[in-house]
Design a protein around this motif. Structure first.
Motif, PDB file in Angstrom:
ATOM      1  N   GLN A   3       0.823  -1.201   0.000  1.00 38.01           N
ATOM      2  CA  GLN A   3       0.000   0.000   0.000  1.00 38.01           C
ATOM      3  C   GLN A   3       0.860   1.257   0.000  1.00 38.01           C
ATOM      4  N   SER A   4       1.901   1.291   0.825  1.00 35.14           N
ATOM      5  CA  SER A   4       2.758   2.474   0.850  1.00 35.14           C
ATOM      6  C   SER A   4       3.535   2.616  -0.447  1.00 35.14           C
ATOM      7  N   LEU A   5       3.896   1.498  -1.069  1.00 35.22           N
ATOM      8  CA  LEU A   5       4.590   1.547  -2.348  1.00 35.22           C
ATOM      9  C   LEU A   5       3.667   2.053  -3.441  1.00 35.22           C
ATOM     10  N   ASN A   6       2.392   1.674  -3.385  1.00 35.27           N
ATOM     11  CA  ASN A   6       1.432   2.121  -4.378  1.00 35.27           C
ATOM     12  C   ASN A   6       1.160   3.615  -4.280  1.00 35.27           C
ATOM     13  N   ASN A   7       1.262   4.198  -3.088  1.00 36.55           N
ATOM     14  CA  ASN A   7       1.013   5.625  -2.943  1.00 36.55           C
ATOM     15  C   ASN A   7       2.115   6.457  -3.577  1.00 36.55           C
ATOM     16  N   LYS A   8       3.345   5.962  -3.565  1.00 32.76           N
ATOM     17  CA  LYS A   8       4.457   6.717  -4.117  1.00 32.76           C
ATOM     18  C   LYS A   8       4.604   6.508  -5.622  1.00 32.76           C
ATOM     19  N   PHE A   9       4.510   5.282  -6.062  1.00 27.84           N
ATOM     20  CA  PHE A   9       4.704   4.953  -7.474  1.00 27.84           C
ATOM     21  C   PHE A   9       3.520   4.154  -7.974  1.00 27.84           C
ATOM     22  N   ARG A  10       3.050   4.502  -9.108  1.00 25.99           N
ATOM     23  CA  ARG A  10       2.007   3.736  -9.764  1.00 25.99           C
ATOM     24  C   ARG A  10       2.633   3.070 -10.982  1.00 25.99           C
ATOM     25  N   PRO A  11       2.157   1.892 -11.359  1.00 30.11           N
ATOM     26  CA  PRO A  11       2.746   1.200 -12.509  1.00 30.11           C
ATOM     27  C   PRO A  11       2.694   2.015 -13.793  1.00 30.11           C
ATOM     28  N   VAL A  12       1.590   2.681 -14.036  1.00 37.03           N
ATOM     29  CA  VAL A  12       1.477   3.475 -15.251  1.00 37.03           C
ATOM     30  C   VAL A  12       2.458   4.643 -15.213  1.00 37.03           C
ATOM     31  N   SER A  13       2.641   5.239 -14.033  1.00 37.80           N
ATOM     32  CA  SER A  13       3.587   6.354 -13.944  1.00 37.80           C
ATOM     33  C   SER A  13       5.024   5.873 -14.155  1.00 37.80           C
ATOM     34  N   LEU A  14       5.336   4.640 -13.788  1.00 36.63           N
ATOM     35  CA  LEU A  14       6.668   4.099 -14.066  1.00 36.63           C
ATOM     36  C   LEU A  14       6.890   3.954 -15.573  1.00 36.63           C
ATOM     37  N   PHE A  15       5.876   3.455 -16.279  1.00 36.04           N
ATOM     38  CA  PHE A  15       5.978   3.354 -17.733  1.00 36.04           C
ATOM     39  C   PHE A  15       6.148   4.733 -18.356  1.00 36.04           C
ATOM     40  N   LEU A  16       5.327   5.674 -17.937  1.00 36.29           N
ATOM     41  CA  LEU A  16       5.398   7.023 -18.501  1.00 36.29           C
ATOM     42  C   LEU A  16       6.709   7.714 -18.170  1.00 36.29           C
ATOM     43  N   TRP A  18       9.614   6.222 -17.712  1.00 42.65           N
ATOM     44  CA  TRP A  18      10.650   5.624 -18.541  1.00 42.65           C
ATOM     45  C   TRP A  18      10.562   6.114 -19.988  1.00 42.65           C
ATOM     46  N   ILE A  19       9.347   6.210 -20.514  1.00 44.33           N
ATOM     47  CA  ILE A  19       9.173   6.720 -21.871  1.00 44.33           C
ATOM     48  C   ILE A  19       9.645   8.168 -21.944  1.00 44.33           C
ATOM     49  N   GLY A  20       9.323   8.952 -20.931  1.00 45.18           N
ATOM     50  CA  GLY A  20       9.767  10.347 -20.894  1.00 45.18           C
ATOM     51  C   GLY A  20      11.280  10.474 -20.833  1.00 45.18           C
ATOM     52  N   LEU A  21      11.929   9.639 -20.026  1.00 41.12           N
ATOM     53  CA  LEU A  21      13.387   9.674 -19.961  1.00 41.12           C
ATOM     54  C   LEU A  21      14.019   9.307 -21.302  1.00 41.12           C
ATOM     55  N   CYS A  22      13.462   8.328 -21.978  1.00 42.95           N
ATOM     56  CA  CYS A  22      13.996   7.955 -23.290  1.00 42.95           C
ATOM     57  C   CYS A  22      13.764   9.054 -24.311  1.00 42.95           C
ATOM     58  N   GLY A  53      17.137   0.730 -25.132  1.00 45.99           N
ATOM     59  CA  GLY A  53      16.858   1.036 -23.726  1.00 45.99           C
ATOM     60  C   GLY A  53      15.381   1.129 -23.441  1.00 45.99           C
ATOM     61  N   LEU A  54      14.627   1.699 -24.376  1.00 45.94           N
ATOM     62  CA  LEU A  54      13.177   1.805 -24.207  1.00 45.94           C
ATOM     63  C   LEU A  54      12.536   0.421 -24.146  1.00 45.94           C
ATOM     64  N   VAL A  55      12.911  -0.458 -25.069  1.00 45.67           N
ATOM     65  CA  VAL A  55      12.308  -1.795 -25.120  1.00 45.67           C
ATOM     66  C   VAL A  55      12.686  -2.606 -23.882  1.00 45.67           C
ATOM     67  N   PHE A  56      13.979  -2.637 -23.548  1.00 41.47           N
ATOM     68  CA  PHE A  56      14.405  -3.405 -22.377  1.00 41.47           C
ATOM     69  C   PHE A  56      13.834  -2.822 -21.088  1.00 41.47           C
ATOM     70  N   GLY A  57      13.785  -1.510 -20.991  1.00 42.40           N
ATOM     71  CA  GLY A  57      13.233  -0.882 -19.799  1.00 42.40           C
ATOM     72  C   GLY A  57      11.757  -1.184 -19.618  1.00 42.40           C
ATOM     73  N   MET A  58      10.991  -1.097 -20.700  1.00 42.21           N
ATOM     74  CA  MET A  58       9.567  -1.411 -20.613  1.00 42.21           C
ATOM     75  C   MET A  58       9.351  -2.873 -20.233  1.00 42.21           C
ATOM     76  N   PHE A  59      10.181  -3.759 -20.775  1.00 46.14           N
ATOM     77  CA  PHE A  59      10.066  -5.177 -20.436  1.00 46.14           C
ATOM     78  C   PHE A  59      10.370  -5.407 -18.959  1.00 46.14           C
ATOM     79  N   LEU A  60      11.437  -4.810 -18.459  1.00 45.83           N
ATOM     80  CA  LEU A  60      11.795  -4.992 -17.052  1.00 45.83           C
ATOM     81  C   LEU A  60      10.774  -4.355 -16.112  1.00 45.83           C
TER      82      LEU A  60
END
Length: 101
Positions: A3-16, A18-22, A53-60
């Motif tokens: 629950q505390s991990l979900n409040n800080k990071f959301r899965p969709v925000s991790l994808f976004l 990573w895409i933004g960094l690339c 990096g985008l493909v491997f990052g999204m996979f991981l």
């Protein structure tokens, strides 16, 4: 813990994120290759590294979502599964191509 991990990071925000960094790295390619000659392949190679990096990052990220965000993956399995299958398929295709050279 989850629950505390979900409040800080959301899965969709991790994808976004990573895409933004690339994309940001992709925008800096002209500046990174400024010292090379105009006929060099440095910009091409840097763009390929960005795509790899985008493909491997999204996979991981999609694989780690299965462990860290179990509730989200159970609810939105089709999103995470699609990303995992597409990026895993791309990786598998190129691994097979490299092996069969």
């Amino acid at each position: 813990m989850e629950q505390s991990l979900n409040n800080k990071f959301r899965p969709v925000s991790l994808f976004l994120l990573w895409i933004g960094l690339c994309l940001v790295f992709g925008l800096f390619i002209p500046a990174l290759s400024a010292g090379s000659s105009s006929s060099s392949e440095v910009p091409f190679v840097l763009r390929i590294y960005t795509i790899i990096g985008l493909v491997f990052g999204m996979f991981l990220i999609s694989l780690s979502n299965m462990f860290f965000f179990k509730k989200w993956v159970k609810k939105f399995w089709y999103i995470n599964g699609f990303i995992t299958l597409v990026t895993g398929g791309i990786i598998a295709y190129y691994v097979v191509e490299i092996i069969t050279l």
